[in-house]
Design a protein around this motif. Structure first.
Motif, mmCIF file in Angstrom:
data_model
loop_
_atom_site.group_PDB
_atom_site.id
_atom_site.type_symbol
_atom_site.label_atom_id
_atom_site.label_comp_id
_atom_site.label_asym_id
_atom_site.label_seq_id
_atom_site.Cartn_x
_atom_site.Cartn_y
_atom_site.Cartn_z
ATOM 1 N N GLN A 432 -71.184 -155.798 63.031
ATOM 2 C CA GLN A 432 -71.710 -155.399 64.343
ATOM 3 C C GLN A 432 -71.625 -153.878 64.517
ATOM 4 O O GLN A 432 -72.561 -153.237 64.999
ATOM 5 N N ALA A 433 -70.496 -153.306 64.107
ATOM 6 C CA ALA A 433 -70.324 -151.854 64.218
ATOM 7 C C ALA A 433 -71.291 -151.123 63.308
ATOM 8 O O ALA A 433 -71.824 -150.059 63.670
ATOM 9 N N LEU A 434 -71.545 -151.661 62.132
ATOM 10 C CA LEU A 434 -72.445 -151.016 61.177
ATOM 11 C C LEU A 434 -73.848 -150.895 61.743
ATOM 12 O O LEU A 434 -74.524 -149.865 61.567
ATOM 13 N N SER A 435 -74.311 -151.931 62.418
ATOM 14 C CA SER A 435 -75.646 -151.899 63.018
ATOM 15 C C SER A 435 -75.757 -150.759 64.028
ATOM 16 O O SER A 435 -76.740 -150.008 64.037
ATOM 17 N N ILE A 436 -74.729 -150.590 64.867
ATOM 18 C CA ILE A 436 -74.746 -149.524 65.858
ATOM 19 C C ILE A 436 -74.599 -148.163 65.185
ATOM 20 O O ILE A 436 -75.226 -147.180 65.591
ATOM 21 N N GLY A 437 -73.789 -148.103 64.133
ATOM 22 C CA GLY A 437 -73.612 -146.850 63.413
ATOM 23 C C GLY A 437 -74.899 -146.352 62.806
ATOM 24 O O GLY A 437 -75.191 -145.149 62.810
ATOM 25 N N GLU A 438 -75.714 -147.269 62.276
ATOM 26 C CA GLU A 438 -77.000 -146.861 61.704
ATOM 27 C C GLU A 438 -77.953 -146.363 62.789
ATOM 28 O O GLU A 438 -78.721 -145.426 62.577
ATOM 29 N N GLU A 439 -77.917 -146.991 63.952
ATOM 30 C CA GLU A 439 -78.809 -146.583 65.038
ATOM 31 C C GLU A 439 -78.433 -145.220 65.602
ATOM 32 O O GLU A 439 -79.298 -144.402 65.910
ATOM 33 N N THR A 440 -77.140 -144.973 65.758
ATOM 34 C CA THR A 440 -76.699 -143.766 66.465
ATOM 35 C C THR A 440 -76.354 -142.607 65.550
ATOM 36 O O THR A 440 -76.309 -141.462 65.994
ATOM 37 N N GLY A 441 -76.080 -142.867 64.275
ATOM 38 C CA GLY A 441 -75.672 -141.804 63.372
ATOM 39 C C GLY A 441 -74.299 -141.236 63.702
ATOM 40 O O GLY A 441 -73.989 -140.102 63.331
ATOM 41 N N SER A 442 -73.455 -142.000 64.376
ATOM 42 C CA SER A 442 -72.138 -141.516 64.783
ATOM 43 C C SER A 442 -71.200 -141.432 63.593
ATOM 44 O O SER A 442 -70.918 -142.435 62.930
ATOM 45 N N SER A 464 -67.858 -163.640 53.441
ATOM 46 C CA SER A 464 -68.173 -162.770 54.579
ATOM 47 C C SER A 464 -67.838 -161.310 54.274
ATOM 48 O O SER A 464 -68.543 -160.395 54.711
ATOM 49 N N VAL A 465 -66.784 -161.089 53.510
ATOM 50 C CA VAL A 465 -66.429 -159.726 53.113
ATOM 51 C C VAL A 465 -67.471 -159.175 52.155
ATOM 52 O O VAL A 465 -67.875 -158.004 52.251
ATOM 53 N N ALA A 466 -67.921 -160.004 51.214
ATOM 54 C CA ALA A 466 -68.957 -159.567 50.278
ATOM 55 C C ALA A 466 -70.232 -159.190 51.032
ATOM 56 O O ALA A 466 -70.904 -158.203 50.687
ATOM 57 N N ASP A 467 -70.573 -159.959 52.066
ATOM 58 C CA ASP A 467 -71.760 -159.639 52.869
ATOM 59 C C ASP A 467 -71.612 -158.270 53.540
ATOM 60 O O ASP A 467 -72.553 -157.483 53.580
ATOM 61 N N PHE A 468 -70.422 -158.021 54.085
ATOM 62 C CA PHE A 468 -70.192 -156.724 54.731
ATOM 63 C C PHE A 468 -70.311 -155.586 53.730
ATOM 64 O O PHE A 468 -70.968 -154.573 53.998
ATOM 65 N N LYS A 469 -69.695 -155.733 52.571
ATOM 66 C CA LYS A 469 -69.714 -154.653 51.585
ATOM 67 C C LYS A 469 -71.123 -154.420 51.064
ATOM 68 O O LYS A 469 -71.527 -153.274 50.810
ATOM 69 N N ASP A 470 -71.911 -155.486 50.908
ATOM 70 C CA ASP A 470 -73.317 -155.323 50.494
ATOM 71 C C ASP A 470 -74.105 -154.563 51.568
ATOM 72 O O ASP A 470 -74.924 -153.687 51.258
ATOM 73 N N ALA A 471 -73.859 -154.919 52.816
ATOM 74 C CA ALA A 471 -74.554 -154.237 53.914
ATOM 75 C C ALA A 471 -74.163 -152.764 53.967
ATOM 76 O O ALA A 471 -74.998 -151.889 54.243
ATOM 77 N N MET A 472 -72.910 -152.455 53.699
ATOM 78 C CA MET A 472 -72.455 -151.070 53.657
ATOM 79 C C MET A 472 -73.175 -150.299 52.560
ATOM 80 O O MET A 472 -73.618 -149.153 52.755
ATOM 81 N N THR A 473 -73.292 -150.914 51.394
ATOM 82 C CA THR A 473 -73.976 -150.254 50.290
ATOM 83 C C THR A 473 -75.433 -149.956 50.628
ATOM 84 O O THR A 473 -75.943 -148.858 50.373
ATOM 85 N N GLU A 474 -76.103 -150.927 51.220
ATOM 86 C CA GLU A 474 -77.497 -150.724 51.611
ATOM 87 C C GLU A 474 -77.618 -149.626 52.671
ATOM 88 O O GLU A 474 -78.540 -148.806 52.626
ATOM 89 N N ALA A 475 -76.684 -149.587 53.604
ATOM 90 C CA ALA A 475 -76.735 -148.579 54.668
ATOM 91 C C ALA A 475 -76.545 -147.184 54.097
ATOM 92 O O ALA A 475 -77.215 -146.234 54.519
ATOM 93 N N VAL A 476 -75.646 -147.045 53.136
ATOM 94 C CA VAL A 476 -75.434 -145.744 52.516
ATOM 95 C C VAL A 476 -76.695 -145.272 51.807
ATOM 96 O O VAL A 476 -77.045 -144.092 51.847
ATOM 97 N N LEU A 477 -77.399 -146.192 51.172
ATOM 98 C CA LEU A 477 -78.621 -145.824 50.461
ATOM 99 C C LEU A 477 -79.753 -145.489 51.413
ATOM 100 O O LEU A 477 -80.549 -144.577 51.161
ATOM 101 N N ARG A 478 -79.824 -146.199 52.518
ATOM 102 C CA ARG A 478 -80.895 -145.909 53.495
ATOM 103 C C ARG A 478 -80.647 -144.596 54.228
ATOM 104 O O ARG A 478 -81.569 -143.814 54.449
ATOM 105 N N GLN A 479 -79.414 -144.417 54.674
ATOM 106 C CA GLN A 479 -79.032 -143.215 55.413
ATOM 107 C C GLN A 479 -80.001 -142.929 56.568
ATOM 108 O O GLN A 479 -80.451 -141.802 56.764
ATOM 109 N N ALA A 480 -80.341 -143.951 57.288
ATOM 110 C CA ALA A 480 -81.257 -143.759 58.419
ATOM 111 C C ALA A 480 -81.010 -144.824 59.472
ATOM 112 O O ALA A 480 -80.400 -145.845 59.217
#
Length: 480
Positions: A432-442, A464-480
Motif C-alpha cells: 500500500q505504501a509503495l503505491s503512494i510512494g510511486e505517485e508522490t515521489g516522496s 506475500s513477501v515475494a510479491d512485495f519484493k517483486d513490486a519493489m524491483t519493478e518500481a525501481v526500474l520504472r522510477q515514475a
C-alpha cells in the motif's frame, strides 16, 4: 540502491547513437553532462536515488526517462534547465532535426563550461524557466504528467503565479507587471499567500518534485517586489518570503535532499529576523529541530527544540510543537526515560495551551500528531509492536487529503511490523505504501521501503513477501 553501471567498473561504455531518435539524442546529452562532471552511473545513481541500470537504459535511448529522472539529472549536474527543456520538447513531439536546430540556435550553458560539483549550491536552484510538467489524474485513476507553458501554468495556479512569471522578465517588463498589478487593484501579498496554499495542497497529493520550481520562482519574484516596498508592506513581504523559504525547505526535506533543506530553512530563519516576526522565527526553529531529527542528529534536534520552546510564548501551541520534535531527539540518543518524559511534557503543554485562532503556525498539532511522533520514536528505541500500533492508529485519524502522509505512516508501520516478525502483514502494508510512494515521489516513503525490502530478505520465500519484493524491483526500474 545504486548498482554497478556499465561504466562503473572500468568497462567501455556502449557507443551511443544520438542520431537515431529524439530519445537517443536526449540520452546522449544526459550522458555528456554526467561524463563532464566526472561521475559514474553508480555514483550519480546513489546521489539522486535512482537505479543505475535504469539510468543506463535511458542514456542509451532504450527507455524513455521519467520527468523525475530528468529533473534529478539536471539539478545534480548543474545543467541549468537544459536537460529539462530538451525533455519537454521531446514530450511535445519535437523532431530530431528541430531539437538539433534549437540546440544550435539557443545554446544554454554548455557542459564544457562552468563546472559544477554535485554538492554545489547550484543544485538547489529552479531547474526550468520555460515550463513545468504538472500531474493530472485521468478518468481511469492513473496519474500522467502534462507539460504546460508559462501561460497555461499561470492559468492553472491562479493569478498569483503571474508574480512568478514576472521574476525572469527584463527590468522594464517587470516594472510594467508591477504597475499592472497595482492598477488592477490586485494585492500581490494576498495572491502569493493564495498560491502558497495551492502549492501545499498539490504537494500532499502528488509530492514535492513538481512544485519546487514554482516555489523558487515565487521566491525570486518576492525579492523583485521587495525593491518597490517600504515600511510595513516590506516587512509583510519578508514574512511571505520566509513562509515560501520554509516551504521550499520542507519540500526538499521530503525529497531527502537534506543539504538543500538546510539551505532553505536557514534562509527562512534569516528573513524571519528581518521581518521582525518573533512567532515566525520560533516556528522556523521548531522546523529546524524536525529536520535535525530526520537527519538523525540528536544533539541538534534537542538543542534547537529547547531554544524554540524558550522563544515561544507561554502556553502557546508552538511551545508544544517544539517539545514534540525535541522528544524524538532524546529517542535518537537512545534515552528511553527522557523520551517518555519529553512526550508527556509535550502532551501536557498541548492540554494546557491557550489556542490562538489568529496564529497560522502549528495548527495541525493535536494529540494524534504527538502520538504518531511517539510511534516514530518507539521504532528508533526498538519497541516495534508499539510503533506499529501507533502508526496504525495515526493512519485511521488522517484526513482524506493527506495522501503522502498516509504513505509515510504506512511505510513506517510496515517496517515496524517486519522488525516485530510480522512478515506477511508487513508485506501487505508495504505494498500500500509503495503505491503512494510511486505517485508522490516522496523520498521519506522510499527510504522506509528500502529498509523494509532489506529486512524482508529472511522471508523471501513467503509468497506475500515475494510479491512485495517483486513490486519493489519493478518500481525501481520504472522510477515514475
Amino acid at each position: 540502491m545504486g548498482h554497478i553501471g556499465e561504466d562503473g567498473m572500468g568497462q567501455r561504455p556502449k557507443e551511443l547513437t544520438p542520431h537515431a531518435s529524439p530519445l537517443h539524442y536526449l540520452g546522449a546529452e544526459m550522458r555528456a553532462w554526467r561524463n563532464q562532471r566526472g561521475l559514474s552511473l553508480g555514483k550519480l545513481g546513489q546521489a539522486i536515488v535512482f537505479n543505475s541500470s535504469y539510468m543506463a537504459r535511458v542514456e542509451r535511448g532504450d527507455q524513455a526517462p521519467s520527468p523525475d529522472l530528468v529533473h534529478a539529472y539536471d539539478s545534480a549536474l548543474g545543467a541549468s534547465g537544459a536537460l529539462i527543456r530538451l525533455h519537454e520538447s521531446i514530450t511535445q513531439g519535437a523532431s530530431l532535426e528541430a531539437l538539433r536546430a534549437r540546440h544550435v540556435s539557443n545554446p544554454g550553458p554548455h557542459v564544457s563550461k562552468s563546472p559544477v560539483a554535485l554538492a554545489d549550491e547550484s543544485g538547489i536552484q529552479a531547474p526550468s524557466e520555460e515550463g513545468l510538467s504538472v500531474p493530472v489524474r485521468t478518468d481511469d485513476g492513473r496519474i500522467i504528467f502534462v507539460s504546460l507553458s508559462r501561460r497555461a501554468l499561470i492559468g492553472a495556479l491562479g493569478a498569483g503565479a503571474a508574480i512568478a512569471a514576472a521574476s525572469d522578465l527584463p527590468a522594464a517588463a517587470t516594472a510594467a507587471r508591477r504597475s499592472s498589478l497595482s492598477a488592477s487593484g490586485a494585492n500581490p501579498i494576498e495572491l502569493l499567500q493564495a498560491t502558497r496554499r495551492v502549492l501545499i495542497d498539490n504537494d500532499n497529493r502528488f509530492g514535492p518534485t513538481q512544485v519546487i520550481p514554482v516555489v523558487q520562482q515565487q521566491i525570486a519574484a518576492i525579492k523583485e517586489l521587495r525593491a518597490d516596498l517600504r515600511g510595513a508592506d516590506r516587512r509583510q513581504l519578508l514574512q511571505v518570503q520566509t513562509q515560501y523559504s520554509e516551504l521550499c525547505g520542507w519540500f526538499f526535506q521530503d525529497l531527502g535532499d537534506f543539504r538543500a533543506a538546510q539551505h532553505w530553512t536557514r534562509e527562512a530563519l534569516e528573513t524571519s529576523h528581518m521581518a521582525g516576526d518573533a512567532e515566525l522565527t520560533t516556528y522556523i526553529l521548531a522546523r529546524r529541530s524536525q529536520l535535525a531529527g530526520d537527519m538523525r542528529d540528536p544533539i541538534e534536534a534537542v538543542d534547537v527544540a529547547e531554544a524554540a520552546e524558550g522563544h515561544a510564548a507561554p502556553r502557546s501551541r508552538l511551545a508544544a510543537v517544539a517539545a514534540t520534535y525535541g522528544a524524538h531527539g532524546h529517542a535518537l540518543r537512545k534515552d528511553v526515560t527522557m523520551t517518555q518524559r519529553a512526550y508527556e511534557h509535550a502532551l501536557n503543554l498541548h492540554a494546557n495551551m491557550d489556542p490562538d485562532p489568529s496564529s497560522p503556525w502549528g495548527v495541525w498539532l493535536d494529540t494524534a500528531y504527538i502520538e504518531v511522533q511517539r510511534a516514530h520514536s518507539h521504532a528508533v528505541l526498538g519497541n516495534h509492536h508499539g510503533a506499529a500500533e501507533g502508526f496504525r492508529s495515526a493512519i485511521g485519524r488522517l484526513p482524506a487529503g493527506y495522501h503522502r502522509d498516509r504513505g509515510v505512516y504506512l511505510a513506517r508501520e510496515a517496517v515496524a511490523l517486519a522488525n516485530a516478525g510480522e512478515a506477511e502483514q508487513a508485506a501487505s502494508v508495504g505494498l500500500q505504501a509503495l503505491s503512494i510512494g510511486e505517485e508522490t515521489g516522496s523520498a521519506r516513503i522510499n527510504r522506509e521501503l528500502a529498509q523494509l525490502d532489506e529486512s524482508m530478505n529472511q522471508w523471501r520465500t513467503v509468497p506475500s513477501v515475494a510479491d512485495f519484493k517483486d513490486a519493489m524491483t519493478e518500481a525501481v526500474l520504472r522510477q515514475a
